[in-house]
Design a protein around this motif. Sequence first.
Motif, PDB file in Angstrom:
ATOM      1  N   SER A 198      40.132  28.993  46.659  1.00 23.91           N
ATOM      2  CA  SER A 198      39.002  29.238  47.561  1.00 23.91           C
ATOM      3  C   SER A 198      37.687  28.702  47.020  1.00 23.91           C
ATOM      4  CB  SER A 198      38.858  30.744  47.815  1.00 23.91           C
ATOM      5  OG  SER A 198      38.425  31.415  46.635  1.00 23.91           O
ATOM      6  N   GLY A 199      37.700  28.254  45.773  1.00 27.24           N
ATOM      7  CA  GLY A 199      36.481  27.735  45.173  1.00 27.24           C
ATOM      8  C   GLY A 199      35.614  28.794  44.514  1.00 27.24           C
ATOM      9  N   ARG A 200      36.078  30.034  44.493  1.00 26.59           N
ATOM     10  CA  ARG A 200      35.283  31.100  43.863  1.00 26.59           C
ATOM     11  C   ARG A 200      35.307  30.985  42.344  1.00 26.59           C
ATOM     12  NH1 ARG A 200      33.955  35.214  47.518  1.00 26.59           N
ATOM     13  NH2 ARG A 200      32.558  35.868  45.838  1.00 26.59           N
ATOM     14  N   TRP A 201      36.439  30.552  41.800  1.00 26.99           N
ATOM     15  CA  TRP A 201      36.560  30.353  40.361  1.00 26.99           C
ATOM     16  C   TRP A 201      36.790  28.879  40.062  1.00 26.99           C
ATOM     17  CZ3 TRP A 201      40.284  34.554  37.937  1.00 26.99           C
ATOM     18  CH2 TRP A 201      39.698  35.834  38.083  1.00 26.99           C
ATOM     19  N   GLU A 202      36.310  28.456  38.913  1.00 25.07           N
ATOM     20  CA  GLU A 202      36.527  27.090  38.427  1.00 25.07           C
ATOM     21  C   GLU A 202      37.868  27.018  37.701  1.00 25.07           C
ATOM     22  OE1 GLU A 202      35.136  23.074  37.871  1.00 25.07           O
ATOM     23  OE2 GLU A 202      34.235  24.733  38.994  1.00 25.07           O
ATOM     24  N   LEU A 203      38.580  25.920  37.872  1.00 22.16           N
ATOM     25  CA  LEU A 203      39.839  25.683  37.168  1.00 22.16           C
ATOM     26  C   LEU A 203      39.680  24.525  36.201  1.00 22.16           C
ATOM     27  CD1 LEU A 203      42.919  26.148  36.754  1.00 22.16           C
ATOM     28  CD2 LEU A 203      43.285  24.504  38.624  1.00 22.16           C
ATOM     29  N   VAL A 204      40.108  24.723  34.962  1.00 22.91           N
ATOM     30  CA  VAL A 204      40.121  23.665  33.957  1.00 22.91           C
ATOM     31  C   VAL A 204      41.539  23.577  33.393  1.00 22.91           C
ATOM     32  CG1 VAL A 204      39.179  22.841  31.781  1.00 22.91           C
ATOM     33  CG2 VAL A 204      37.711  24.119  33.357  1.00 22.91           C
ATOM     34  N   LEU A 205      42.077  22.364  33.322  1.00 23.14           N
ATOM     35  CA  LEU A 205      43.435  22.155  32.826  1.00 23.14           C
ATOM     36  C   LEU A 205      43.402  21.648  31.386  1.00 23.14           C
ATOM     37  CD1 LEU A 205      44.966  20.354  35.948  1.00 23.14           C
ATOM     38  CD2 LEU A 205      44.966  22.816  35.423  1.00 23.14           C
TER      39      LEU A 205
END
Length: 231
Positions: A198-205
Amino acid sequence: MTQFVVVAGAWLGAWAWDEVVPELRGAGHEVYALTLSGLAEKQGVPAGQQTHVQDIVDEVERLDLRDVVLVGHSYSGVPAGQAAERIGDRLAQVVFVDANVPVDGKSFLDSFPSDFIRKSLAENDGYWPPLDPADYAGQDLTDGQITRIVTDGTPHPGATLTEPAVLAHPLADLPATYVKCLLDGDELPTPADELVASGRWELVLMDTGHWPMFSQPRELTRILVESISRS
């Protein structure tokens, strides 16, 4: 200056961050590595999940920390996520490092379809012993790192795994970054998957295994520092 409080997952103490702490300090930040009750140098101290939540809250308040980036790895995402909402305006960001996240009324073990951990608790007087060395294969760890994790790791108190989380507000209210370590799979736990989508949290791989503080400490440090800009 940002103040980091870093908490490692099951079996581990503050020592797990030995390579990350100097990197963060070298980048100009304060950092406090916290050992939770019942583990490492606090082995033998009775602990449930809410004990671990209070461990984190007490550390932040005792040191009167502000602009806090709270980092929870693996199991410790559960108490860290609860502590994050309890420290109020002291929080800048919470970073979940390949972590479980708290779900109100649910325990850490509720996220596991298998009962192998419960079986282990029953066979080990209510404690979850560190995994066998072979279980760390394929996680981007050297033999020496695996030996240290297994040798220095302490049995994890079972009540912290079986007690339910207590949240007053939706996780979506937290400013958060989720770090996914791809060698441990690419699926995020619920509801982190929904919050990232939803774009509320940032994702980093990260192209490493479940223990990046050992396998890629400099890259993890870079990611933690960059999380400040999302606060």
